[in-house]
Design a protein around this motif. Structure first.
Motif, PDB file in Angstrom:
ATOM      1  N   GLN A 239       0.829  -1.206   0.000  1.00 21.26           N
ATOM      2  CA  GLN A 239       0.000   0.000   0.000  1.00 21.26           C
ATOM      3  C   GLN A 239       0.864   1.258   0.000  1.00 21.26           C
ATOM      4  OE1 GLN A 239      -0.613   2.485   2.539  1.00 21.26           O
ATOM      5  NE2 GLN A 239      -2.246   3.483   1.359  1.00 21.26           N
ATOM      6  N   GLY A 240       1.935   1.242   0.787  1.00 19.52           N
ATOM      7  CA  GLY A 240       2.811   2.400   0.842  1.00 19.52           C
ATOM      8  C   GLY A 240       3.438   2.709  -0.503  1.00 19.52           C
ATOM      9  N   ARG A 241       3.945   1.664  -1.166  1.00 21.65           N
ATOM     10  CA  ARG A 241       4.596   1.877  -2.467  1.00 21.65           C
ATOM     11  C   ARG A 241       3.574   2.168  -3.561  1.00 21.65           C
ATOM     12  NH1 ARG A 241      10.097   1.095  -2.529  1.00 21.65           N
ATOM     13  NH2 ARG A 241       9.860   2.314  -4.448  1.00 21.65           N
ATOM     14  N   ALA A 242       2.386   1.550  -3.477  1.00 19.01           N
ATOM     15  CA  ALA A 242       1.346   1.825  -4.470  1.00 19.01           C
ATOM     16  C   ALA A 242       0.874   3.278  -4.363  1.00 19.01           C
ATOM     17  CB  ALA A 242       0.167   0.876  -4.294  1.00 19.01           C
TER      18      ALA A 242
ATOM     19  N   ALA B  28       3.478   5.498  -5.792  1.00 22.02           N
ATOM     20  CA  ALA B  28       3.469   5.468  -7.259  1.00 22.02           C
ATOM     21  C   ALA B  28       2.322   6.309  -7.820  1.00 22.02           C
ATOM     22  CB  ALA B  28       3.352   4.023  -7.747  1.00 22.02           C
ATOM     23  N   ILE B  29       1.161   6.248  -7.173  1.00 24.97           N
ATOM     24  CA  ILE B  29       0.009   7.030  -7.640  1.00 24.97           C
ATOM     25  C   ILE B  29       0.283   8.526  -7.510  1.00 24.97           C
ATOM     26  CG2 ILE B  29      -2.417   7.586  -7.188  1.00 24.97           C
ATOM     27  CD1 ILE B  29      -2.731   4.620  -6.287  1.00 24.97           C
ATOM     28  N   TYR B  30       0.807   8.928  -6.352  1.00 18.23           N
ATOM     29  CA  TYR B  30       1.146  10.343  -6.164  1.00 18.23           C
ATOM     30  C   TYR B  30       2.196  10.788  -7.189  1.00 18.23           C
ATOM     31  CZ  TYR B  30      -1.398  10.749  -1.719  1.00 18.23           C
ATOM     32  OH  TYR B  30      -2.374  10.798  -0.751  1.00 18.23           O
ATOM     33  N   GLY B  31       3.204   9.922  -7.414  1.00 19.05           N
ATOM     34  CA  GLY B  31       4.255  10.261  -8.366  1.00 19.05           C
ATOM     35  C   GLY B  31       3.737  10.383  -9.785  1.00 19.05           C
TER      36      GLY B  31
ATOM     37  N   SER C 259      -5.822   6.270  -1.044  1.00 19.69           N
ATOM     38  CA  SER C 259      -5.845   5.205  -0.037  1.00 19.69           C
ATOM     39  C   SER C 259      -6.723   4.044  -0.481  1.00 19.69           C
ATOM     40  CB  SER C 259      -6.350   5.751   1.306  1.00 19.69           C
ATOM     41  OG  SER C 259      -5.456   6.689   1.842  1.00 19.69           O
ATOM     42  N   LEU C 260      -7.876   4.348  -1.075  1.00 20.13           N
ATOM     43  CA  LEU C 260      -8.778   3.299  -1.550  1.00 20.13           C
ATOM     44  C   LEU C 260      -8.144   2.481  -2.669  1.00 20.13           C
ATOM     45  CD1 LEU C 260     -12.193   5.202  -1.608  1.00 20.13           C
ATOM     46  CD2 LEU C 260     -11.718   3.130  -0.294  1.00 20.13           C
ATOM     47  N   THR C 261      -7.579   3.174  -3.649  1.00 18.33           N
ATOM     48  CA  THR C 261      -6.985   2.480  -4.796  1.00 18.33           C
ATOM     49  C   THR C 261      -5.785   1.632  -4.392  1.00 18.33           C
ATOM     50  OG1 THR C 261      -7.669   4.321  -6.215  1.00 18.33           O
ATOM     51  CG2 THR C 261      -6.042   2.792  -7.113  1.00 18.33           C
ATOM     52  N   SER C 262      -4.880   2.233  -3.637  1.00 21.24           N
ATOM     53  CA  SER C 262      -3.698   1.490  -3.188  1.00 21.24           C
ATOM     54  C   SER C 262      -4.085   0.386  -2.217  1.00 21.24           C
ATOM     55  CB  SER C 262      -2.688   2.443  -2.544  1.00 21.24           C
ATOM     56  OG  SER C 262      -3.263   3.140  -1.452  1.00 21.24           O
TER      57      SER C 262
ATOM     58  N   PHE D 121      -7.753   1.574   5.009  1.00 23.41           N
ATOM     59  CA  PHE D 121      -6.856   2.721   4.807  1.00 23.41           C
ATOM     60  C   PHE D 121      -7.637   4.012   4.612  1.00 23.41           C
ATOM     61  CE2 PHE D 121      -3.652  -0.582   3.789  1.00 23.41           C
ATOM     62  CZ  PHE D 121      -2.641  -0.151   4.644  1.00 23.41           C
ATOM     63  N   ALA D 122      -8.789   3.929   3.937  1.00 20.83           N
ATOM     64  CA  ALA D 122      -9.609   5.131   3.748  1.00 20.83           C
ATOM     65  C   ALA D 122     -10.176   5.615   5.086  1.00 20.83           C
ATOM     66  CB  ALA D 122     -10.738   4.848   2.765  1.00 20.83           C
ATOM     67  N   ILE D 123     -10.697   4.690   5.887  1.00 21.29           N
ATOM     68  CA  ILE D 123     -11.249   5.066   7.197  1.00 21.29           C
ATOM     69  C   ILE D 123     -10.146   5.551   8.125  1.00 21.29           C
ATOM     70  CG2 ILE D 123     -12.405   4.179   9.267  1.00 21.29           C
ATOM     71  CD1 ILE D 123     -13.946   2.262   7.411  1.00 21.29           C
ATOM     72  N   PHE D 124      -9.000   4.875   8.104  1.00 18.62           N
ATOM     73  CA  PHE D 124      -7.877   5.282   8.959  1.00 18.62           C
ATOM     74  C   PHE D 124      -7.478   6.723   8.669  1.00 18.62           C
ATOM     75  CE2 PHE D 124      -3.296   5.711   9.771  1.00 18.62           C
ATOM     76  CZ  PHE D 124      -3.237   5.327  11.101  1.00 18.62           C
ATOM     77  N   ASP D 125      -7.295   7.048   7.386  1.00 18.30           N
ATOM     78  CA  ASP D 125      -6.898   8.406   7.026  1.00 18.30           C
ATOM     79  C   ASP D 125      -7.971   9.421   7.401  1.00 18.30           C
ATOM     80  OD1 ASP D 125      -4.596   7.326   6.060  1.00 18.30           O
ATOM     81  OD2 ASP D 125      -4.977   7.765   3.942  1.00 18.30           O
TER      82      ASP D 125
END
Length: 332
Positions: free
Chosen positions: A210-213, A216-219, A237-240, A309-313
């Motif tokens: 998830q961290g690397r995905a 990559a999306i942000y990049g 967060s949802l996509t990754s 991850f979406a709820i956490f954020d």
């Protein structure tokens, strides 16, 4: 250098009352209040998502435990359970699921943030960036091991209720009966090794992928979490999370099947935990261990991880906590 520098030559600090930032320009604090917020957000995201997916988990567990009966796929499995036991059967084990995964999420997400920040702080900014994959993996492994100690008894209770709905009428009733009939270790911790083999690789893959995905999306979009709005960050967060969920589900599925089977009453016969596990593996076969219920689990874990991850954020943002992110110092 002063005495404190001689004693503590690297960037070490009290993890509770001092602060470190891998993004020092932002001067963000990572202290006790931050870890408590992260733990609470983790408890909420895991409890809510696992609780909401209880019907999927019921069908998945039935496919794993009774493949000769539930052999028509996940969608047909829902119909089979409802026809045989009624719609409420799909909520079997909801209470131990919610409580168990709230506790697990508290230690898992809170622990990952604690270990991640502390490991990054001890390495320094550049080394933390260069070794972020190793930090993700080590942090998640340590946090998950601690979380599993608390999760295992509740997961054993949930599986017993799902595999035998007439065993007891409530979570407390089932736990009390298991304790009196089988004792603490056999009743609640027979599945500790499988749950560790399932959850630790799952969590390591989950956070690292998830961290690397997300990175990559942000990049690829030329954005970053600090300057982006909450809606975009949640979308990332949802996509990754979906990507991480499917990857971690495949990696951890054999141990998940073992966990379901060993917590079924009488599975593997008598003897030690390892003896019983060996018999189950021999009876089931490696291929079936890796594939029984895998489709249902990929759907479940992919959805669940994205939601977590979406709820956490979202909860972290609502609590006023700014989530820790790794940054390339050369791009400041």
């Amino acid at each position: 250098p002063g005495p404190s520098r001689m004693l503590f030559p690297t960037r070490l600090y009290s993890p509770f009352f001092s602060s470190f930032s891998a993004q020092s320009a932002a001067e963000k604090k990572y202290d006790l209040a931050y870890y408590i917020r992260a733990a609470l957000a983790g408890g909420i995201c895991c409890g809510v998502t696992h609780g909401a997916l209880t019907p999927v988990d019921v069908v998945k567990t039935r496919i794993q435990l009774e493949p000769e009966v539930y052999n028509k796929g996940m969608v047909a499995g829902f119909g089979q359970v409802v026809k045989k036991e009624g719609p409420m059967a799909l909520l079997t084990g909801f209470t131990p699921t919610f409580i168990g995964y709230f506790i697990q999420g508290w230690f898992k997400f809170g622990g990952v943030e604690f270990f991640k920040v502390n490991l990054a702080g001890s390495l320094g900014e550049q080394a933390a960036w260069d070794n972020r994959n190793s930090i993700y993996l080590a942090s998640s492994a340590m946090a998950e091991f601690i979380a599993d100690i608390f999760l295992c008894p509740l997961e054993a209770t949930r599986i017993r209720l799902v595999s035998n709905p007439t065993y007891a009428s409530s979570m407390l009733g089932a736990a009390s009966k298991m304790l009196s009939e089988e004792g603490l270790i056999n009743g609640f911790y027979s599945g500790f090794l499988p749950i560790c083999f399932k959850q630790i690789p799952y969590t390591m893959a989950k956070f690292a992928v998830q961290g690397r995905a997300a990175e990559a999306i942000y990049g690829a979009t030329g954005t970053n979490p600090e300057s982006s709005g909450q809606s975009w960050n949640v979308s990332v967060s949802l996509t990754s999370g979906v990507i991480a969920g499917v990857a971690s589900a495949i990696i951890s599925h054999p141990a998940d099947t073992l966990l379901s089977k060993i917590n079924k009453s009488g599975a593997g016969g008598t003897g030690s935990m390892m003896t019983r596990l060996g018999r189950i593996v021999a009876e089931t076969g490696i291929i079936k261990l890796c594939t029984q219920g895998l489709g249902a689990r990929c759907v479940m874990i992919g959805t669940l991880t994205a939601g977590q991850f979406a709820i956490f954020d979202t909860v972290m943002n609502a609590l006023g906590a700014s989530k820790f992110h790794f940054h390339d110092p050369s791009k400041k």
